[in-house]
Motif scaffolding. Structure first.
Motif, PDB file in Angstrom:
ATOM      1  N   LEU A   1      -5.843   5.401   2.920  1.00 12.22           N
ATOM      2  CA  LEU A   1      -5.907   6.796   3.357  1.00 12.22           C
ATOM      3  C   LEU A   1      -5.009   7.662   2.476  1.00 12.22           C
ATOM      4  N   TYR A   2      -3.806   7.186   2.206  1.00  7.84           N
ATOM      5  CA  TYR A   2      -2.884   7.906   1.322  1.00  7.84           C
ATOM      6  C   TYR A   2      -3.507   8.099  -0.057  1.00  7.84           C
ATOM      7  N   VAL A   3      -4.079   7.037  -0.612  1.00  8.50           N
ATOM      8  CA  VAL A   3      -4.689   7.129  -1.944  1.00  8.50           C
ATOM      9  C   VAL A   3      -5.861   8.103  -1.925  1.00  8.50           C
ATOM     10  N   PHE A   4      -6.651   8.068  -0.847  1.00  3.90           N
ATOM     11  CA  PHE A   4      -7.777   8.992  -0.725  1.00  3.90           C
ATOM     12  C   PHE A   4      -7.290  10.442  -0.706  1.00  3.90           C
ATOM     13  N   ILE A   5      -6.254  10.708   0.087  1.00  4.30           N
ATOM     14  CA  ILE A   5      -5.721  12.076   0.184  1.00  4.30           C
ATOM     15  C   ILE A   5      -5.138  12.528  -1.156  1.00  4.30           C
ATOM     16  N   VAL A   6      -4.373  11.667  -1.802  1.00  2.69           N
ATOM     17  CA  VAL A   6      -3.823  12.007  -3.115  1.00  2.69           C
ATOM     18  C   VAL A   6      -4.963  12.205  -4.115  1.00  2.69           C
ATOM     19  N   GLY A   7      -6.023  11.410  -3.967  1.00  2.00           N
ATOM     20  CA  GLY A   7      -7.169  11.519  -4.860  1.00  2.00           C
ATOM     21  C   GLY A   7      -7.912  12.839  -4.745  1.00  2.00           C
ATOM     22  N   LEU A   8      -7.722  13.563  -3.659  1.00  2.00           N
ATOM     23  CA  LEU A   8      -8.327  14.891  -3.524  1.00  2.00           C
ATOM     24  C   LEU A   8      -7.688  15.883  -4.486  1.00  2.00           C
ATOM     25  N   PHE A   9      -6.431  15.634  -4.864  1.00  2.00           N
ATOM     26  CA  PHE A   9      -5.704  16.532  -5.752  1.00  2.00           C
ATOM     27  C   PHE A   9      -5.673  16.021  -7.199  1.00  2.00           C
ATOM     28  N   ASP A  10      -5.669  14.724  -7.341  1.00  2.00           N
ATOM     29  CA  ASP A  10      -5.631  14.099  -8.661  1.00  2.00           C
ATOM     30  C   ASP A  10      -6.565  12.889  -8.594  1.00  2.00           C
ATOM     31  N   PRO A  11      -7.729  12.953  -9.229  1.00  2.00           N
ATOM     32  CA  PRO A  11      -8.736  11.904  -9.066  1.00  2.00           C
ATOM     33  C   PRO A  11      -8.197  10.502  -9.324  1.00  2.00           C
ATOM     34  N   VAL A  12      -8.658   9.553  -8.513  1.00  3.94           N
ATOM     35  CA  VAL A  12      -8.277   8.153  -8.664  1.00  3.94           C
ATOM     36  C   VAL A  12      -9.077   7.576  -9.833  1.00  3.94           C
ATOM     37  N   ALA A  13      -8.412   6.848 -10.691  1.00  5.25           N
ATOM     38  CA  ALA A  13      -9.076   6.254 -11.859  1.00  5.25           C
ATOM     39  C   ALA A  13     -10.127   5.244 -11.408  1.00  5.25           C
ATOM     40  N   GLU A  14     -11.087   4.990 -12.273  1.00  2.23           N
ATOM     41  CA  GLU A  14     -12.106   3.992 -11.974  1.00  2.23           C
ATOM     42  C   GLU A  14     -11.418   2.640 -11.762  1.00  2.23           C
ATOM     43  N   GLY A  15     -11.735   1.992 -10.682  1.00  2.00           N
ATOM     44  CA  GLY A  15     -11.093   0.730 -10.338  1.00  2.00           C
ATOM     45  C   GLY A  15      -9.734   0.914  -9.695  1.00  2.00           C
ATOM     46  N   GLY A  16      -9.355   2.167  -9.433  1.00  2.06           N
ATOM     47  CA  GLY A  16      -8.039   2.456  -8.872  1.00  2.06           C
ATOM     48  C   GLY A  16      -7.838   1.890  -7.481  1.00  2.06           C
ATOM     49  N   TYR A  17      -8.897   1.921  -6.649  1.00  2.00           N
ATOM     50  CA  TYR A  17      -8.753   1.388  -5.296  1.00  2.00           C
ATOM     51  C   TYR A  17      -8.524  -0.128  -5.329  1.00  2.00           C
ATOM     52  N   TRP A  18      -9.196  -0.806  -6.234  1.00  2.00           N
ATOM     53  CA  TRP A  18      -8.986  -2.252  -6.381  1.00  2.00           C
ATOM     54  C   TRP A  18      -7.558  -2.530  -6.855  1.00  2.00           C
ATOM     55  N   ASP A  19      -7.097  -1.742  -7.834  1.00  2.00           N
ATOM     56  CA  ASP A  19      -5.735  -1.910  -8.341  1.00  2.00           C
ATOM     57  C   ASP A  19      -4.704  -1.700  -7.233  1.00  2.00           C
ATOM     58  N   ILE A  20      -4.934  -0.681  -6.404  1.00  2.00           N
ATOM     59  CA  ILE A  20      -4.018  -0.422  -5.286  1.00  2.00           C
ATOM     60  C   ILE A  20      -4.056  -1.578  -4.290  1.00  2.00           C
ATOM     61  N   PHE A  21      -5.257  -2.079  -4.020  1.00  2.00           N
ATOM     62  CA  PHE A  21      -5.407  -3.217  -3.102  1.00  2.00           C
ATOM     63  C   PHE A  21      -4.558  -4.393  -3.575  1.00  2.00           C
ATOM     64  N   VAL A  22      -4.679  -4.747  -4.836  1.00  2.00           N
ATOM     65  CA  VAL A  22      -3.928  -5.882  -5.384  1.00  2.00           C
ATOM     66  C   VAL A  22      -2.434  -5.556  -5.448  1.00  2.00           C
ATOM     67  N   SER A  23      -2.114  -4.356  -5.922  1.00  2.00           N
ATOM     68  CA  SER A  23      -0.712  -3.959  -6.086  1.00  2.00           C
ATOM     69  C   SER A  23       0.024  -3.865  -4.755  1.00  2.00           C
ATOM     70  N   PHE A  24      -0.691  -3.577  -3.681  1.00  2.00           N
ATOM     71  CA  PHE A  24      -0.059  -3.514  -2.372  1.00  2.00           C
ATOM     72  C   PHE A  24      -0.037  -4.890  -1.710  1.00  2.00           C
ATOM     73  N   THR A  25      -1.128  -5.630  -1.828  1.00  2.00           N
ATOM     74  CA  THR A  25      -1.259  -6.894  -1.103  1.00  2.00           C
ATOM     75  C   THR A  25      -0.221  -7.925  -1.533  1.00  2.00           C
ATOM     76  N   ILE A  26       0.004  -8.064  -2.814  1.00  2.00           N
ATOM     77  CA  ILE A  26       0.932  -9.102  -3.293  1.00  2.00           C
ATOM     78  C   ILE A  26       2.359  -8.877  -2.763  1.00  2.00           C
ATOM     79  N   PRO A  27       2.949  -7.687  -2.951  1.00  2.00           N
ATOM     80  CA  PRO A  27       4.296  -7.500  -2.381  1.00  2.00           C
ATOM     81  C   PRO A  27       4.297  -7.531  -0.849  1.00  2.00           C
ATOM     82  N   TYR A  28       3.209  -7.053  -0.226  1.00  2.00           N
ATOM     83  CA  TYR A  28       3.149  -7.058   1.239  1.00  2.00           C
ATOM     84  C   TYR A  28       3.193  -8.488   1.770  1.00  2.00           C
ATOM     85  N   VAL A  29       2.412  -9.371   1.175  1.00  2.00           N
ATOM     86  CA  VAL A  29       2.385 -10.760   1.627  1.00  2.00           C
ATOM     87  C   VAL A  29       3.760 -11.401   1.448  1.00  2.00           C
TER      88      VAL A  29
END
Length: 145
Positions: free
Chosen positions: A82-110
């Protein structure tokens, strides 16, 4: 929320953010890349989300630990996206950005969730041992009277 708990949560957010930020800096240095200010702020937001969601474990007392962990991860990932989506309204998310965020968040979260739940179970074990010791002392006093 008690002041001690608020202070503990704030401390965990600060320490976690520092470790994640240093890790990202080292990885970026080794890769020869740089990060921008928005990524730094996003790391703080993601760290805060993760810590706050992990500290909700008391809400799920009636649910099995595995279900609780899955629910918490789903909520945390939903808030991150949701945060990435909202930020993406002001500054577009790069192609593959959601996947990158998924991986970048999941590893430290686990990693953080494992550390957090080991500490929670360790504290529960210590409290149980203390309660058993108090019970034995009380039973001993009652038997000797």
């Amino acid at each position: 929320m008690k002041k001690a708990l608020r202070n503990e949560i704030l401390l965990v957010i600060c320490v976690s953010y520092t470790l994640i930020s240093l890790g990202a800096t080292i990885i970026n240095m080794l890769a020869g890349s740089e990060t921008n200010n928005m990524n730094t702020i996003s790391m703080l937001v993601f760290t805060t989300i993760a810590v706050l969601v992990l500290y909700t474990h008391q809400i799920f007392d009636k649910v099995s630990p595995l279900v609780m962990i899955v629910i918490q991860y789903g909520v945390a990932m939903g808030l991150v996206m949701l945060y990435v989506f909202i930020v993406g309204l002001f500054d577009p998310v790069a192609e593959g950005g959601y996947w990158d965020i998924f991986v970048s968040f999941t590893i430290p979260y686990v990693i953080g969730a494992i550390v957090y739940y080991i500490s929670v179970f360790h504290q529960a074990h210590q409290q149980d041992a203390l309660l058993q010791e108090i019970k034995r002392a009380t039973d001993y006093e009652n038997d000797s009277q």
